[in-house]
Design a protein around this motif. Sequence first.
Motif, PDB file in Angstrom:
ATOM      1  N   VAL A 188     -10.442   0.414  -3.656  1.00 13.64           N
ATOM      2  CA  VAL A 188     -10.660  -1.013  -3.443  1.00 13.64           C
ATOM      3  C   VAL A 188     -11.884  -1.439  -4.233  1.00 13.64           C
ATOM      4  O   VAL A 188     -12.953  -0.842  -4.123  1.00 13.64           O
ATOM      5  CB  VAL A 188     -10.856  -1.336  -1.945  1.00 13.64           C
ATOM      6  N   ASP A 189     -11.702  -2.478  -5.047  1.00 12.48           N
ATOM      7  CA  ASP A 189     -12.809  -3.014  -5.837  1.00 12.48           C
ATOM      8  C   ASP A 189     -12.703  -4.534  -5.821  1.00 12.48           C
ATOM      9  O   ASP A 189     -11.725  -5.091  -6.342  1.00 12.48           O
ATOM     10  CB  ASP A 189     -12.735  -2.484  -7.273  1.00 12.48           C
ATOM     11  N   ARG A 190     -13.651  -5.186  -5.193  1.00 13.80           N
ATOM     12  CA  ARG A 190     -13.693  -6.650  -5.091  1.00 13.80           C
ATOM     13  C   ARG A 190     -12.401  -7.232  -4.530  1.00 13.80           C
ATOM     14  O   ARG A 190     -11.885  -8.229  -5.020  1.00 13.80           O
ATOM     15  CB  ARG A 190     -14.017  -7.272  -6.438  1.00 13.80           C
ATOM     16  N   GLY A 191     -11.859  -6.579  -3.522  1.00 11.41           N
ATOM     17  CA  GLY A 191     -10.661  -7.081  -2.858  1.00 11.41           C
ATOM     18  C   GLY A 191      -9.355  -6.718  -3.543  1.00 11.41           C
ATOM     19  O   GLY A 191      -8.282  -7.045  -3.057  1.00 11.41           O
ATOM     20  N   ALA A 197      -1.736   0.219 -11.426  1.00 10.09           N
ATOM     21  CA  ALA A 197      -0.942  -0.586 -10.490  1.00 10.09           C
ATOM     22  C   ALA A 197      -1.945  -1.165  -9.500  1.00 10.09           C
ATOM     23  O   ALA A 197      -2.903  -0.491  -9.120  1.00 10.09           O
ATOM     24  CB  ALA A 197       0.095   0.267  -9.769  1.00 10.09           C
ATOM     25  N   ALA A 198      -1.739  -2.415  -9.106  1.00 13.02           N
ATOM     26  CA  ALA A 198      -2.714  -3.025  -8.200  1.00 13.02           C
ATOM     27  C   ALA A 198      -2.136  -4.260  -7.525  1.00 13.02           C
ATOM     28  O   ALA A 198      -1.183  -4.869  -8.019  1.00 13.02           O
ATOM     29  CB  ALA A 198      -3.986  -3.405  -8.960  1.00 13.02           C
ATOM     30  N   PHE A 199      -2.756  -4.607  -6.404  1.00 18.11           N
ATOM     31  CA  PHE A 199      -2.429  -5.853  -5.720  1.00 18.11           C
ATOM     32  C   PHE A 199      -3.674  -6.361  -5.016  1.00 18.11           C
ATOM     33  O   PHE A 199      -4.628  -5.620  -4.788  1.00 18.11           O
ATOM     34  CB  PHE A 199      -1.274  -5.673  -4.727  1.00 18.11           C
ATOM     35  N   ALA A 200      -3.643  -7.642  -4.696  1.00 21.35           N
ATOM     36  CA  ALA A 200      -4.740  -8.259  -3.955  1.00 21.35           C
ATOM     37  C   ALA A 200      -4.137  -9.191  -2.910  1.00 21.35           C
ATOM     38  O   ALA A 200      -3.413 -10.117  -3.252  1.00 21.35           O
ATOM     39  CB  ALA A 200      -5.657  -9.030  -4.883  1.00 21.35           C
ATOM     40  N   VAL A 206      -6.767  -3.814  -4.619  1.00 27.37           N
ATOM     41  CA  VAL A 206      -6.384  -2.455  -4.242  1.00 27.37           C
ATOM     42  C   VAL A 206      -5.671  -1.847  -5.445  1.00 27.37           C
ATOM     43  O   VAL A 206      -4.562  -2.271  -5.795  1.00 27.37           O
ATOM     44  CB  VAL A 206      -5.474  -2.464  -2.993  1.00 27.37           C
ATOM     45  N   GLY A 207      -6.330  -0.891  -6.105  1.00 26.97           N
ATOM     46  CA  GLY A 207      -5.795  -0.317  -7.335  1.00 26.97           C
ATOM     47  C   GLY A 207      -5.387   1.135  -7.168  1.00 26.97           C
ATOM     48  O   GLY A 207      -5.927   1.863  -6.336  1.00 26.97           O
ATOM     49  N   LEU A 237       0.840  -1.198   0.000  1.00 27.34           N
ATOM     50  CA  LEU A 237       0.000   0.000   0.000  1.00 27.34           C
ATOM     51  C   LEU A 237       0.878   1.251   0.000  1.00 27.34           C
ATOM     52  O   LEU A 237       0.705   2.153  -0.822  1.00 27.34           O
ATOM     53  CB  LEU A 237      -0.926  -0.009   1.215  1.00 27.34           C
ATOM     54  N   ALA A 238       1.850   1.294   0.901  1.00 26.67           N
ATOM     55  CA  ALA A 238       2.745   2.452   0.991  1.00 26.67           C
ATOM     56  C   ALA A 238       3.601   2.582  -0.270  1.00 26.67           C
ATOM     57  O   ALA A 238       3.768   3.688  -0.806  1.00 26.67           O
ATOM     58  CB  ALA A 238       3.633   2.322   2.225  1.00 26.67           C
TER      59      ALA A 238
END
Length: 136
Positions: A38-41, A63-66, A43-44, A25-26
């Motif tokens: 946040v969209d459906r878990g 850029a995104a992660f889940a 994090v974009g 996140l950071a």
Amino acid sequence: MMTLMDETFAAVTPERRRRDAVTLLAMMREITGEEPIVDRGIVGFGTYHYRYASGREGDAPAAAFAPRKAAMSIYLPDGIGAHADALAELGPHTSGVGCLYVKDLSACDLGVLRRIVETSYRTVIDGVFGNRARES
């Protein structure tokens, strides 16, 4: 009052995955200068527009992660193949066409991960991105 981000992270298990989510996140906030959505878990951060040769087009996170239970999914919209050299230096991971899966960020070189995410982000926000991840 909990935000969607708080709720998303509170539900993440195991604890190591939650710790890694805070780290990503950071990192992604710093790289993109964007606030997360946040969209459906997932994090974009930021968006990019894609248009394929087939005519299909749309918008997706740049850029995104889940934080998934089995591993952290880090999305690389320009494709894993675009980062082959850097991935060889990253540390323990697996990958799919456009996803990097990491079970423990502390076992990886965060400087290398940062370079990978920055490169992917810059590639897709630099105009209309026309490749599919599997083409990279």
